[in-house]
Motif scaffolding. Structure first.
Motif, mmCIF file in Angstrom:
data_model
loop_
_atom_site.group_PDB
_atom_site.id
_atom_site.type_symbol
_atom_site.label_atom_id
_atom_site.label_comp_id
_atom_site.label_asym_id
_atom_site.label_seq_id
_atom_site.Cartn_x
_atom_site.Cartn_y
_atom_site.Cartn_z
ATOM 1 N N LEU A 40 4.080 5.339 -5.606
ATOM 2 C CA LEU A 40 4.054 5.294 -7.065
ATOM 3 C C LEU A 40 2.975 6.219 -7.608
ATOM 4 O O LEU A 40 3.208 6.957 -8.568
ATOM 5 C CB LEU A 40 3.817 3.855 -7.540
ATOM 6 N N GLU A 41 1.829 6.219 -6.987
ATOM 7 C CA GLU A 41 0.738 7.087 -7.420
ATOM 8 C C GLU A 41 1.136 8.551 -7.267
ATOM 9 O O GLU A 41 0.891 9.366 -8.147
ATOM 10 C CB GLU A 41 -0.512 6.789 -6.582
ATOM 11 N N ASP A 42 1.778 8.857 -6.145
ATOM 12 C CA ASP A 42 2.249 10.229 -5.941
ATOM 13 C C ASP A 42 3.288 10.600 -6.991
ATOM 14 O O ASP A 42 3.294 11.720 -7.513
ATOM 15 C CB ASP A 42 2.847 10.403 -4.539
ATOM 16 N N ASP A 98 -2.053 15.957 -10.392
ATOM 17 C CA ASP A 98 -2.855 16.526 -9.320
ATOM 18 C C ASP A 98 -2.617 18.031 -9.222
ATOM 19 O O ASP A 98 -3.553 18.794 -8.988
ATOM 20 C CB ASP A 98 -2.526 15.860 -7.980
ATOM 21 N N GLU A 121 2.404 1.544 -3.473
ATOM 22 C CA GLU A 121 1.394 1.992 -4.437
ATOM 23 C C GLU A 121 1.113 3.479 -4.265
ATOM 24 O O GLU A 121 0.969 4.214 -5.231
ATOM 25 C CB GLU A 121 0.102 1.179 -4.274
ATOM 26 N N SER A 122 1.038 3.905 -3.010
ATOM 27 C CA SER A 122 0.794 5.316 -2.728
ATOM 28 C C SER A 122 1.960 6.170 -3.229
ATOM 29 O O SER A 122 1.754 7.219 -3.845
ATOM 30 C CB SER A 122 0.590 5.509 -1.228
ATOM 31 N N LEU A 126 3.684 9.254 -10.022
ATOM 32 C CA LEU A 126 3.116 9.331 -11.373
ATOM 33 C C LEU A 126 2.012 10.378 -11.488
ATOM 34 O O LEU A 126 1.922 11.077 -12.484
ATOM 35 C CB LEU A 126 2.553 7.966 -11.786
ATOM 36 N N LEU A 127 1.175 10.474 -10.504
ATOM 37 C CA LEU A 127 0.009 11.343 -10.602
ATOM 38 C C LEU A 127 0.188 12.659 -9.868
ATOM 39 O O LEU A 127 -0.669 13.523 -9.952
ATOM 40 C CB LEU A 127 -1.226 10.614 -10.047
ATOM 41 N N THR A 157 0.834 -1.203 0.000
ATOM 42 C CA THR A 157 0.000 0.000 0.000
ATOM 43 C C THR A 157 0.867 1.251 0.000
ATOM 44 O O THR A 157 0.590 2.220 -0.730
ATOM 45 C CB THR A 157 -0.925 -0.003 1.233
#
Length: 185
Positions: free
Chosen positions: A130-132, A139, A127-128, A134-135, A124
């Motif tokens: 990686l999301e931060d 954002d 993933e968080s 990439l995204l 988790t």
């Protein structure tokens, strides 16, 4: 040790005094057993014709036969008991082994559950992250769209760029909702 006792019993219609370390009740049971054997033989017609010695010998043989049959039965029961005790011992050993194996499996299961929780938490977190990674810029752009800050100089520069670009003769831009499609004249 129990004291020796004397007990009077009736065997074959005669009174006898039996001595032994067993109780009176036991000695009376012995006398009853012998009387039953005598009565059993007296009921046979041919037994009545034998001499007293022959009758006594036949009764003794019959009692000895009962004794050896009982002894054989006891020996068989003792062998069966030994087999059952060995089976019980083996089953207890298997039970203890199964309990140890179960405890080991439970411990391993708890350790695996703990590892699973740790790995799930790490997943988790990754993933968080990686999301931060990439995204994160998306954002920020999304925030800029929601809360735009206009700088007039940059707006004028964008407007100049749009107005100075040449538009091809053969292509026509048609608005369709929020998207534009290119098509021929």
């Amino acid at each position: 040790m129990a004291s020796k006792s004397n007990t009077e019993v009736i065997i074959g219609g005669k009174v006898y005094t039996l001595s032994g370390y067993e109780g009176e009740e036991y000695l009376q049971r012995v006398a009853v057993y012998i009387n039953n054997k005598i009565n059993e033989f007296n009921e046979m017609e041919e037994f009545r014709r034998f001499t007293v010695d022959m009758k006594a010998t036949l009764i003794q043989l019959n009692i000895a036969d009962d004794y050896f049959k009982a002894k054989d039965r006891i020996d068989k029961l003792e062998q069966d008991l030994e087999i059952k005790e060995k089976e019980i011992y083996d089953l207890k050993h298997e039970l203890i082994s199964a309990q140890i194996q179960s405890e080991t499996s439970e411990k391993a299961s708890r350790e695996l559950e703990l590892q699973n929780r740790e790995l799930t938490l790490k997943k988790t977190q990754l993933e968080s992250a990686l999301e931060d990674a990439l995204l994160g810029p998306v954002d920020q752009k999304q925030q800029q769209k929601e809360n735009p800050v206009f700088d007039m100089t940059s707006f004028e520069d964008m407007l100049d760029d749009v107005l100075t670009e040449p538009v091809p003769d053969t292509a026509m831009v048609k608005p369709s909702g929020s998207k534009h499609k290119k098509g021929k004249k």
